[in-house]
Write a protein that holds these residues in place. Structure first.
Motif, mmCIF file in Angstrom:
data_model
loop_
_atom_site.group_PDB
_atom_site.id
_atom_site.type_symbol
_atom_site.label_atom_id
_atom_site.label_comp_id
_atom_site.label_asym_id
_atom_site.label_seq_id
_atom_site.Cartn_x
_atom_site.Cartn_y
_atom_site.Cartn_z
ATOM 1 N N UNK A 190 0.805 -1.194 0.042
ATOM 2 C CA UNK A 190 -0.038 0.064 0.006
ATOM 3 C C UNK A 190 0.761 1.263 0.087
ATOM 4 N N UNK A 191 0.346 2.430 -0.425
ATOM 5 C CA UNK A 191 0.826 3.649 -0.498
ATOM 6 C C UNK A 191 1.387 4.019 1.009
ATOM 7 N N UNK A 192 2.523 4.598 1.311
ATOM 8 C CA UNK A 192 3.002 4.844 2.642
ATOM 9 C C UNK A 192 2.193 5.988 3.357
ATOM 10 N N UNK A 193 1.442 6.542 2.580
ATOM 11 C CA UNK A 193 0.638 7.747 3.359
ATOM 12 C C UNK A 193 -0.883 7.497 3.267
ATOM 13 N N UNK A 194 -1.392 6.201 2.657
ATOM 14 C CA UNK A 194 -2.699 5.824 2.510
ATOM 15 C C UNK A 194 -3.575 6.116 3.899
ATOM 16 N N UNK A 195 -2.931 5.622 5.103
ATOM 17 C CA UNK A 195 -3.519 5.612 6.157
ATOM 18 C C UNK A 195 -3.832 7.159 6.814
ATOM 19 N N UNK A 196 -2.769 7.925 6.515
ATOM 20 C CA UNK A 196 -2.837 9.336 6.918
ATOM 21 C C UNK A 196 -4.141 9.972 6.201
ATOM 22 N N UNK A 197 -4.119 9.691 4.900
ATOM 23 C CA UNK A 197 -5.251 10.147 3.824
ATOM 24 C C UNK A 197 -6.531 9.806 4.247
ATOM 25 N N UNK A 198 -6.600 8.579 4.758
ATOM 26 C CA UNK A 198 -7.905 8.269 5.151
ATOM 27 C C UNK A 198 -8.426 9.087 6.530
ATOM 28 N N UNK A 199 -7.327 9.284 7.477
ATOM 29 C CA UNK A 199 -7.632 10.008 8.706
ATOM 30 C C UNK A 199 -8.049 11.486 8.392
ATOM 31 N N UNK A 200 -7.283 12.003 7.307
ATOM 32 C CA UNK A 200 -7.445 13.407 7.014
ATOM 33 C C UNK A 200 -9.098 13.574 6.497
ATOM 34 N N UNK A 201 -9.436 12.463 5.671
ATOM 35 C CA UNK A 201 -10.744 12.705 5.056
ATOM 36 C C UNK A 201 -11.881 12.317 6.111
ATOM 37 N N UNK A 202 -11.505 11.813 7.026
ATOM 38 C CA UNK A 202 -12.652 11.412 8.078
ATOM 39 C C UNK A 202 -13.137 12.614 8.851
ATOM 40 N N UNK A 203 -14.542 12.522 8.914
ATOM 41 C CA UNK A 203 -15.097 13.681 9.803
ATOM 42 C C UNK A 203 -14.738 13.600 11.063
ATOM 43 N N UNK A 204 -14.602 14.793 11.691
ATOM 44 C CA UNK A 204 -14.050 14.842 13.204
ATOM 45 C C UNK A 204 -15.330 14.976 14.117
#
Length: 67
Positions: free
Chosen positions: A50-64
């Motif tokens: 998987x892409x190294x920052x795929x997990x961070x991108x998922x967190x960024x797009x997740x509503x707070x």
């Protein structure tokens, strides 16, 4: 060398290292065959991982929550 003595083991080791082939190859092997094989293997490894920052991108797009 200390005094009048020669270190015969060191002389033999130096001569053997100079006489050895620095790039040993199997008869008939070509550099292109090795390079193409590594390039194909590297492409498979890249697609599987998987892409190294795929997990961070998922967190960024997740509503707070709570803010």
């Amino acid at each position: 060398m200390s005094g009048n003595l020669l270190d015969v083991g060191e002389i033999v080791a130096e001569q053997l290292s100079l006489a050895a082939d620095p790039y040993p190859r199997r008869p008939g092997a070509k550099l292109e065959d090795v390079l193409h094989g590594r390039a194909a293997g590297a492409g498979r490894a890249r697609r599987a991982a998987p892409a190294p920052f795929a997990g961070l991108a998922a967190l960024r797009d997740k509503p707070r929550r709570g803010r």
